[in-house]
Design an enzyme around this catalytic site. Structure first.
Site, PDB file in Angstrom:
ATOM      1  N   ASP A 149       3.894   8.827 -55.039  1.00  0.00           N
ATOM      2  CA  ASP A 149       4.183  10.180 -54.570  1.00  0.00           C
ATOM      3  C   ASP A 149       2.891  10.993 -54.676  1.00  0.00           C
ATOM      4  O   ASP A 149       2.609  11.618 -55.701  1.00  0.00           O
ATOM      5  CB  ASP A 149       5.280  10.802 -55.425  1.00  0.00           C
ATOM      6  N   HIS A 154       0.497  18.396 -56.406  1.00  0.00           N
ATOM      7  CA  HIS A 154       0.712  18.063 -57.813  1.00  0.00           C
ATOM      8  C   HIS A 154      -0.567  17.703 -58.562  1.00  0.00           C
ATOM      9  O   HIS A 154      -0.486  17.312 -59.739  1.00  0.00           O
ATOM     10  CB  HIS A 154       1.723  16.923 -57.916  1.00  0.00           C
ATOM     11  N   ILE A 169       1.913  21.791 -59.892  1.00  0.00           N
ATOM     12  CA  ILE A 169       3.225  21.678 -60.530  1.00  0.00           C
ATOM     13  C   ILE A 169       3.622  20.207 -60.660  1.00  0.00           C
ATOM     14  O   ILE A 169       3.071  19.334 -59.983  1.00  0.00           O
ATOM     15  CB  ILE A 169       4.298  22.453 -59.742  1.00  0.00           C
ATOM     16  N   GLY A 172       9.242  17.145 -58.872  1.00  0.00           N
ATOM     17  CA  GLY A 172      10.655  17.256 -59.212  1.00  0.00           C
ATOM     18  C   GLY A 172      11.252  15.910 -59.587  1.00  0.00           C
ATOM     19  O   GLY A 172      12.096  15.806 -60.479  1.00  0.00           O
TER      20      GLY A 172
END
Length: 219
Positions: A149, A154, A169, A172
């Site tokens: 991912d 990120h 961040i 999720g």
């Protein structure tokens, strides 16, 4: 070791592993017929469901089938639903992974789409049966990127700023996996096949290094 070391007896997949099927389909999100172009930094993961039918045996060659099943106008953005199936080469189904992405700034086209929203159970009114805290590491998002991912939101501060965040961040799906592992540790007695499905709604962002407080109710 059951999930991380290939020579361990009973080596197997963790129940949330089907989310990794996204790595093979992520580029296709930007070439869906009829889908307007958008800035990838405006894409947020809204909801996630995994439905497990049977574990994927180690060494298995799989076929991944991805379908854009819905797009709905949510005013300030669009909700894109993508269903990805993990299959054997003979068509045997291992798992379904249902992704719902909120694309900020892409709303206003009027079509409310299909009713594909997952029903999230209400929180019981009593105190949790079990509470546990788990702290992420400062490099958690960098480590999670190794799963495939690789959204720069990120890891790259400049990309995160384009998305409106002070710093990169956490994925999720990393939060999703951590929460499921804590539930597995508490309630599954070492048997990952007891986790048949996991559904989550991502309501806010998490920064690497922050601590999760996970409340559990056994119903």
């Amino acid at each position: 070791f059951k999930f991380t070391y290939e020579n361990e007896e009973g080596f197997t997949t963790f129940p949330t592993m089907p989310v990794l099927t996204l790595a093979g389909a992520i580029d296709k999100l930007f070439s869906i017929p009829g889908m307007p172009s958008f800035n990838p930094m405006m894409l947020l993961h809204g909801e996630q469901t995994v439905i497990n039918y049977k574990p994927i045996p180690p060494g298995t060659e799989t076929k991944i089938k991805a379908i854009a099943t819905d797009i709905a106008d949510k005013g300030k953005g669009a909700l894109l639903t993508v269903t990805i199936q993990a299959l054997s080469l003979t068509g045997e189904k291992y798992a379904d992974a249902i992704f719902r992405f909120f694309v900020r700034g892409l709303g206003g086209f009027g079509d409310k789409g299909l009713d594909t929203t997952q029903s999230i159970p209400s929180i019981p009114k009593r105190q949790p049966d079990f509470v546990i805290e788990d702290t992420t590491t400062a490099n958690q998002a960098i480590l999670y990127r190794l799963s495939g991912d690789i959204n720069p939101l990120h890891i790259d501060p400049n990309m995160a700023a384009m998305g409106g965040f002070d710093k990169p961040i956490l994925h999720g799906l990393c939060s999703y996996g951590i929460a499921t592992r804590l539930i597995y540790d508490k309630y599954c007695n070492g048997d990952p096949t007891l986790i048949k499905s996991v559904s989550a709604r991502f309501t806010s962002h998490v920064f690497p290094g922050e601590t999760y407080v996970v409340d559990m109710w056994k119903e």
